[in-house]
Design a protein around this motif. Structure first.
Motif, PDB file in Angstrom:
ATOM      1  N   ASP A 254       0.857  -1.179   0.000  1.00 46.47           N
ATOM      2  CA  ASP A 254       0.000   0.000   0.000  1.00 46.47           C
ATOM      3  C   ASP A 254       0.898   1.235   0.000  1.00 46.47           C
ATOM      4  OD1 ASP A 254      -2.344   1.689   0.550  1.00 46.47           O
ATOM      5  OD2 ASP A 254      -1.516   1.811   2.570  1.00 46.47           O
TER       6      ASP A 254
ATOM      7  N   THR B 160       1.503   3.725   4.683  1.00 42.90           N
ATOM      8  CA  THR B 160       2.339   2.528   4.712  1.00 42.90           C
ATOM      9  C   THR B 160       3.751   2.894   4.273  1.00 42.90           C
ATOM     10  OG1 THR B 160       0.483   1.038   4.269  1.00 42.90           O
ATOM     11  CG2 THR B 160       2.694   0.201   3.801  1.00 42.90           C
TER      12      THR B 160
ATOM     13  N   THR C 108      -2.366   0.953  -4.727  1.00 41.50           N
ATOM     14  CA  THR C 108      -2.902   2.058  -3.953  1.00 41.50           C
ATOM     15  C   THR C 108      -4.230   2.510  -4.532  1.00 41.50           C
ATOM     16  OG1 THR C 108      -2.432   4.299  -3.147  1.00 41.50           O
ATOM     17  CG2 THR C 108      -1.617   3.747  -5.325  1.00 41.50           C
ATOM     18  N   LYS C 109      -5.082   3.048  -3.679  1.00 40.44           N
ATOM     19  CA  LYS C 109      -6.364   3.570  -4.157  1.00 40.44           C
ATOM     20  C   LYS C 109      -6.402   5.078  -3.936  1.00 40.44           C
ATOM     21  CE  LYS C 109      -8.958   2.814   0.147  1.00 40.44           C
ATOM     22  NZ  LYS C 109      -9.994   2.016   0.802  1.00 40.44           N
TER      23      LYS C 109
ATOM     24  N   GLN D 122      -2.081  10.355  -6.616  1.00 48.36           N
ATOM     25  CA  GLN D 122      -1.251   9.201  -6.308  1.00 48.36           C
ATOM     26  C   GLN D 122      -0.012   9.159  -7.199  1.00 48.36           C
ATOM     27  OE1 GLN D 122      -2.765   8.842  -3.378  1.00 48.36           O
ATOM     28  NE2 GLN D 122      -2.266   6.692  -3.504  1.00 48.36           N
TER      29      GLN D 122
ATOM     30  N   LYS E 222     -10.367  -1.236  -3.045  1.00 50.62           N
ATOM     31  CA  LYS E 222      -9.604  -2.458  -2.822  1.00 50.62           C
ATOM     32  C   LYS E 222     -10.527  -3.546  -2.281  1.00 50.62           C
ATOM     33  CE  LYS E 222      -5.035  -0.417  -1.895  1.00 50.62           C
ATOM     34  NZ  LYS E 222      -4.041  -0.134  -0.823  1.00 50.62           N
TER      35      LYS E 222
ATOM     36  N   TYR F 157      -7.871  -7.560  -6.104  1.00 46.28           N
ATOM     37  CA  TYR F 157      -6.572  -8.173  -5.823  1.00 46.28           C
ATOM     38  C   TYR F 157      -6.371  -9.416  -6.683  1.00 46.28           C
ATOM     39  CZ  TYR F 157      -5.588  -5.196  -1.797  1.00 46.28           C
ATOM     40  OH  TYR F 157      -5.305  -4.126  -0.988  1.00 46.28           O
TER      41      TYR F 157
ATOM     42  N   GLY G 141       0.174  -3.492   4.294  1.00 46.95           N
ATOM     43  CA  GLY G 141      -0.406  -2.167   4.434  1.00 46.95           C
ATOM     44  C   GLY G 141      -0.898  -1.865   5.828  1.00 46.95           C
TER      45      GLY G 141
ATOM     46  N   SER H 107      -4.008  -0.665   6.485  1.00 49.34           N
ATOM     47  CA  SER H 107      -5.454  -0.798   6.598  1.00 49.34           C
ATOM     48  C   SER H 107      -5.879  -2.260   6.599  1.00 49.34           C
ATOM     49  CB  SER H 107      -6.159  -0.079   5.441  1.00 49.34           C
ATOM     50  OG  SER H 107      -7.537  -0.393   5.439  1.00 49.34           O
TER      51      SER H 107
ATOM     52  N   SER I 174      -8.811  -2.532   3.844  1.00 48.70           N
ATOM     53  CA  SER I 174      -8.504  -2.394   2.422  1.00 48.70           C
ATOM     54  C   SER I 174      -7.276  -3.171   1.961  1.00 48.70           C
ATOM     55  CB  SER I 174      -8.295  -0.910   2.075  1.00 48.70           C
ATOM     56  OG  SER I 174      -9.491  -0.191   2.215  1.00 48.70           O
ATOM     57  N   ASP I 175      -6.284  -3.315   2.822  1.00 54.32           N
ATOM     58  CA  ASP I 175      -5.022  -3.936   2.417  1.00 54.32           C
ATOM     59  C   ASP I 175      -4.928  -5.406   2.805  1.00 54.32           C
ATOM     60  OD1 ASP I 175      -4.120  -1.412   1.529  1.00 54.32           O
ATOM     61  OD2 ASP I 175      -3.457  -0.911   3.551  1.00 54.32           O
TER      62      ASP I 175
ATOM     63  N   GLU J 171     -11.298   2.787   7.600  1.00 57.51           N
ATOM     64  CA  GLU J 171     -10.413   1.667   7.317  1.00 57.51           C
ATOM     65  C   GLU J 171     -10.288   0.681   8.484  1.00 57.51           C
ATOM     66  OE1 GLU J 171      -9.401   1.145   4.435  1.00 57.51           O
ATOM     67  OE2 GLU J 171      -9.527   3.066   3.416  1.00 57.51           O
TER      68      GLU J 171
END
Length: 233
Positions: free
Chosen positions: A11, A15, A124-125, A131, A153, A158, A176, A178, A181-182, A205
């Motif tokens: 992430d 992160t 990454t989102k 970004q 995510k 994934y 990550g 989160s 999300s991660d 998150e």
């Protein structure tokens, strides 16, 4: 028997570099601007509700946050918010979009240590332009074999990324800050999920850690990752 780890994905926000602290500083500024119209706790609740409501329209990132602040300001003032306040909200968001990158400890050394023996991804989102800006300013771009900027995510996302990079999910690890999300969706996709907590994590998150899952790990810092990967194989 699990496959040997081939791909390590990271992430970005909170992160590899600081992110949430700038949202919180801007939210403090927002509260000061609206102090005559709403108590801080009430304002925070209204802003969070607006952010959640608007995720489907604006996605994750600073621009959506800025628009949610403007929407909240209009609501709590019953459409009487001065133009000067709207202008200051926009200025605060623009400051966030130009803030220098602050790498977290051990980031470059950790990725460099893993790059020789693994396929390294950034997943990454958020807003595409922001970004890309942060990655360019970080100086880390050349360390990644692939960069994936996604709108959200989830486990299917994934799974699709792992497939496109030619790796079995069992041989992939997502790292990550989160859980939501991660970590959890990467595990649901068949991969490993490593949680590296950050002192500041957006409430959206938060999730319960899957502590009993065999492919879940938690580390105190990113610097401990190479040792963990060596122990897994």
């Amino acid at each position: 028997m699990s496959l040997k780890l081939e791909t390590i994905a990271f992430d970005a926000d909170d992160t590899l570099w600081q992110n949430e602290q700038f949202f919180q500083l801007t939210q403090d500024r927002f509260a000061e601007l609206l102090a005559d119209h709403a108590e801080r706790d009430h304002l925070d609740e209204r802003l969070m509700a607006a952010e959640r409501r608007n995720l489907g329209h604006y996605g994750f990132g600073i621009k959506g946050f800025m628009l949610s602040m403007i929407e909240t300001a209009i609501e709590v003032t019953e459409q009487k918010v001065p133009a000067s306040v709207i202008s200051q909200i926009i200025a605060a968001g623009q400051e966030m979009l130009s803030h220098p990158i602050e790498l977290l400890p051990d980031v470059e050394a950790t990725i460099t240590a893993l790059a020789d023996a693994h396929h390294i991804l950034l997943i990454t989102k958020g807003d595409l332009l922001d970004q890309e800006r942060k990655l360019a300013q970080s100086g880390l771009g050349d360390l990644f074999n692939g960069v994936e900027i996604v709108s959200d995510k989830k486990a299917p996302i994934y799974a699709n990324i792992f497939a496109r990079h030619g790796v079995s999910p069992e041989a992939a690890m997502m790292v990550g800050n989160s859980l939501k999300s991660d970590v959890i969706p990467a595990i649901e996709a068949g991969g490993w999920g490593v949680h590296v907590p950050h002192a500041l994590t957006w409430s959206f998150e938060h999730a319960e850690p899957p502590v009993d899952h065999p492919r879940f790990r938690e580390l105190p810092s990113l610097g401990a990752l190479p040792t963990l990967i060596e122990s897994i194989g």
